[in-house]
Motif scaffolding. Structure first.
Motif, PDB file in Angstrom:
ATOM      1  N   MET A  93       0.854  -1.194   0.000  1.00  0.00           N
ATOM      2  CA  MET A  93       0.000   0.000   0.000  1.00  0.00           C
ATOM      3  C   MET A  93       0.891   1.245   0.000  1.00  0.00           C
ATOM      4  O   MET A  93       1.788   1.352   0.821  1.00  0.00           O
ATOM      5  N   SER A  94       0.622   2.144  -0.936  1.00  0.00           N
ATOM      6  CA  SER A  94       1.486   3.323  -1.047  1.00  0.00           C
ATOM      7  C   SER A  94       1.184   4.309   0.089  1.00  0.00           C
ATOM      8  O   SER A  94       0.093   4.308   0.662  1.00  0.00           O
TER       9      SER A  94
ATOM     10  N   LEU B 274      -2.040   5.253   2.249  1.00  0.00           N
ATOM     11  CA  LEU B 274      -2.021   4.884   3.677  1.00  0.00           C
ATOM     12  C   LEU B 274      -2.286   6.091   4.574  1.00  0.00           C
ATOM     13  O   LEU B 274      -3.078   6.010   5.523  1.00  0.00           O
ATOM     14  N   LEU B 275      -1.636   7.187   4.273  1.00  0.00           N
ATOM     15  CA  LEU B 275      -1.737   8.362   5.148  1.00  0.00           C
ATOM     16  C   LEU B 275      -3.180   8.877   5.284  1.00  0.00           C
ATOM     17  O   LEU B 275      -3.675   9.026   6.415  1.00  0.00           O
ATOM     18  N   PRO B 276      -3.883   9.130   4.160  1.00  0.00           N
ATOM     19  CA  PRO B 276      -5.285   9.570   4.305  1.00  0.00           C
ATOM     20  C   PRO B 276      -6.156   8.529   5.003  1.00  0.00           C
ATOM     21  O   PRO B 276      -7.043   8.872   5.774  1.00  0.00           O
ATOM     22  N   LEU B 277      -5.864   7.255   4.738  1.00  0.00           N
ATOM     23  CA  LEU B 277      -6.650   6.185   5.361  1.00  0.00           C
ATOM     24  C   LEU B 277      -6.480   6.200   6.882  1.00  0.00           C
ATOM     25  O   LEU B 277      -7.457   6.086   7.635  1.00  0.00           O
TER      26      LEU B 277
ATOM     27  N   ALA C  23      -3.400  -4.545   6.229  1.00  0.00           N
ATOM     28  CA  ALA C  23      -4.438  -4.865   7.219  1.00  0.00           C
ATOM     29  C   ALA C  23      -5.083  -3.616   7.817  1.00  0.00           C
ATOM     30  O   ALA C  23      -6.077  -3.746   8.548  1.00  0.00           O
ATOM     31  N   VAL C  24      -4.541  -2.441   7.525  1.00  0.00           N
ATOM     32  CA  VAL C  24      -5.073  -1.217   8.158  1.00  0.00           C
ATOM     33  C   VAL C  24      -6.588  -1.062   7.956  1.00  0.00           C
ATOM     34  O   VAL C  24      -7.320  -0.784   8.915  1.00  0.00           O
ATOM     35  N   PRO C  25      -7.105  -1.263   6.733  1.00  0.00           N
ATOM     36  CA  PRO C  25      -8.577  -1.159   6.584  1.00  0.00           C
ATOM     37  C   PRO C  25      -9.319  -2.169   7.465  1.00  0.00           C
ATOM     38  O   PRO C  25     -10.371  -1.845   8.027  1.00  0.00           O
TER      39      PRO C  25
ATOM     40  N   ALA D  53      -4.406  -2.737  20.840  1.00  0.00           N
ATOM     41  CA  ALA D  53      -3.448  -3.502  20.020  1.00  0.00           C
ATOM     42  C   ALA D  53      -2.547  -2.570  19.226  1.00  0.00           C
ATOM     43  O   ALA D  53      -1.392  -2.898  18.933  1.00  0.00           O
ATOM     44  N   LEU D  54      -3.087  -1.406  18.864  1.00  0.00           N
ATOM     45  CA  LEU D  54      -2.326  -0.481  18.016  1.00  0.00           C
ATOM     46  C   LEU D  54      -1.455   0.474  18.828  1.00  0.00           C
ATOM     47  O   LEU D  54      -0.717   1.281  18.266  1.00  0.00           O
TER      48      LEU D  54
END
Lengths: 141, 308
Positions: free
Chosen positions: A1-2, A6-9, B14-16, B128-129
């Motif tokens: 993931m770029s 990632l940052l906005p997410l 996995a962030v989403p 966890a984070l």
């Protein structure tokens, strides 16, 4: 993931979750039910030091404790929970419109704003006064 | 192993899922009225610590990776990449994690980095984070040395690290009770990990597992969650700040203040850095072992029970 994705997410995710948690009413701080509740919160961290006296702030979010041997401790609501500290020399005390501010020399608990009426402020300041100036050793004792 | 092989960064991918799972947990707590607690500032701190961990990884990740790739040229074998190699790497990496994590609790220098993960009095998926920003400074990357010398490529090890970290996300919850006995016997579970986050005397220094709880069973650190003793989450002495900078660096500052005290011997200064958390030259603080001993002295009936 770029990183550009990632940052906005991450920013969106943190904002969304924090806003929802707040909107659900989970920001309200704990207030101690009474002196016994505050003493229990103290004993949770210092089970060997049962307090001899407990002085609650007017909003019941802080309590000053007199400890065996004349020491002082403070327990206060921290979010939905509590934190306690023995108080030692080096405190900075200042009066505020709603009570007093306590600033211990503690990186992990830098400031407590305690709500007190005039009589309470006087009691707390009297108990904490000996701790507001650095203690010096008498080398000739 | 060909250098062209690329493994996915499973943590970032996995962030989403992390976000969706937290929303699900929050919804479950709200609707059911059980399964844990969230608090706004605590949650914000945990999430900022997680974001900071990713950021420090981007800035300092080259240190561990540089060490691994430097070491790789001295590897005795090149095991390449296959399903079998990845499974073996995962098992060995999980064993390495157990010891890294155990040192993270038993050596103050490593605890200084890990303590922030335990600094919440809540136990939910956001906890966890709540990850370290200073892991690079602990030197724990050295523990992967045997695996690399055995021929596991650094990319394989980092891939396994990522899977292990993602696995550990879902076990930070009170919304799941106990799972089937066979699963609880082999794998780290929410129940086992609740114990690990406990500040109760009996739960201190227990259940260091990443994915497989069998390591704790093998090395004598396994403590089951007791129905008659709910877990009290957080630190022995909890933090009075939500400020992520204070959370991230407070124990490092504590070490430097302790070793700078006048009149200590070199041995005492080193002990403030590398002895168990809670060690002090004048006995004014308690280590986990001393806390357990005091607890048993005050509660003789508890002697010999799990964790005591």
């Amino acid at each position: 993931m770029s990183l550009t994705l990632l940052l906005p997410l991450v920013i969106f995710g943190i904002t969304l979750i924090v806003v929802i948690v707040h909107a659900l009413g989970w920001s309200s701080p704990r207030a101690f039910a009474d002196e016994k509740d505050a003493a229990r919160a103290w004993l949770r961290e210092f089970p060997d030091d049962p307090p001899q006296a407990v002085d609650l702030s007017t909003d019941r979010r802080h309590a000053l404790l007199r400890l065996p041997g004349g020491g002082a401790g403070i327990v206060w609501s921290f979010g939905q929970d509590s934190v306690a500290r023995r108080l030692g020399p080096g405190l900075k005390l200042s009066e505020t419109e709603t009570g007093i501010d306590i600033r211990p020399a503690d990186f992990t608990a830098p400031r407590m704003s305690v709500a007190l009426d005039a009589a309470g402020a006087t009691r707390w300041q009297a108990q904490l006064a000996p701790l507001t100036t650095p203690q010096t050793e008498d080398r000739h004792a | 192993m060909p250098d062209t092989i690329v493994f996915p960064d499973v943590v970032k991918l996995a962030v989403p899922l992390f976000i969706i799972a937290m929303l699900g947990e929050i919804g479950w707590i709200r609707l059911s009225g059980r399964g844990g607690r969230y608090e706004t500032r605590d949650t914000l701190t945990s999430l900022l610590m997680g974001a900071g961990n990713v950021a420090t990884g981007l800035v300092l990740g080259f240190v561990a990776y540089g060490y691994y790739t430097f070491l790789w040229q001295f590897a005795f074998f090149d095991l390449g990449v296959s399903v079998l190699v990845i499974v073996a790497a995962f098992l060995l990496d999980d064993l390495t994690y157990y010891w890294q994590h155990r040192l993270g609790h038993e050596v103050r220098w490593v605890w200084a980095s890990h303590v922030n993960h335990h600094s919440s009095q809540h136990f939910n998926l956001s906890t966890a984070l709540r990850q370290t920003w200073t892991g690079t400074f602990t030197g724990m990357m050295l523990l992967s040395t045997p695996m690399i010398l055995l021929g596991f490529h650094p990319k394989v090890i980092l891939f396994c690290n990522g899977i292990n970290l993602v696995y550990q996300f879902w076990i930070h919850t009170e919304a799941i009770g106990k799972l089937p006995r066979w699963f609880e016997f082999i794998f780290n579970t929410p129940s086992h990990h609740r114990v690990h986050h406990g500040r109760n005397a009996r739960y201190l220094d227990a259940n260091y597992a990443g994915t497989l709880i069998i390591w704790d069973r093998m090395f004598g650190t396994f403590v089951p969650e007791q129905e008659d003793e709910p877990v009290d989450y957080g630190l022995v002495h909890n933090l009075g700040t939500f400020n992520p900078l204070r959370v991230a660096f407070h124990e490092w500052l504590g070490i430097f203040r302790d070793i700078a005290q006048p009149g200590l011997t070199l041995r005492q200064r080193l002990a403030y850095m590398f002895a168990a958390p809670g060690w002090s030259h004048d006995g004014s603080r308690d280590t986990s072992t001393q806390i357990k001993r005091k607890y048993v002295a005050a509660n003789p009936d508890a002697a010999g029970k799990p964790g005591l």
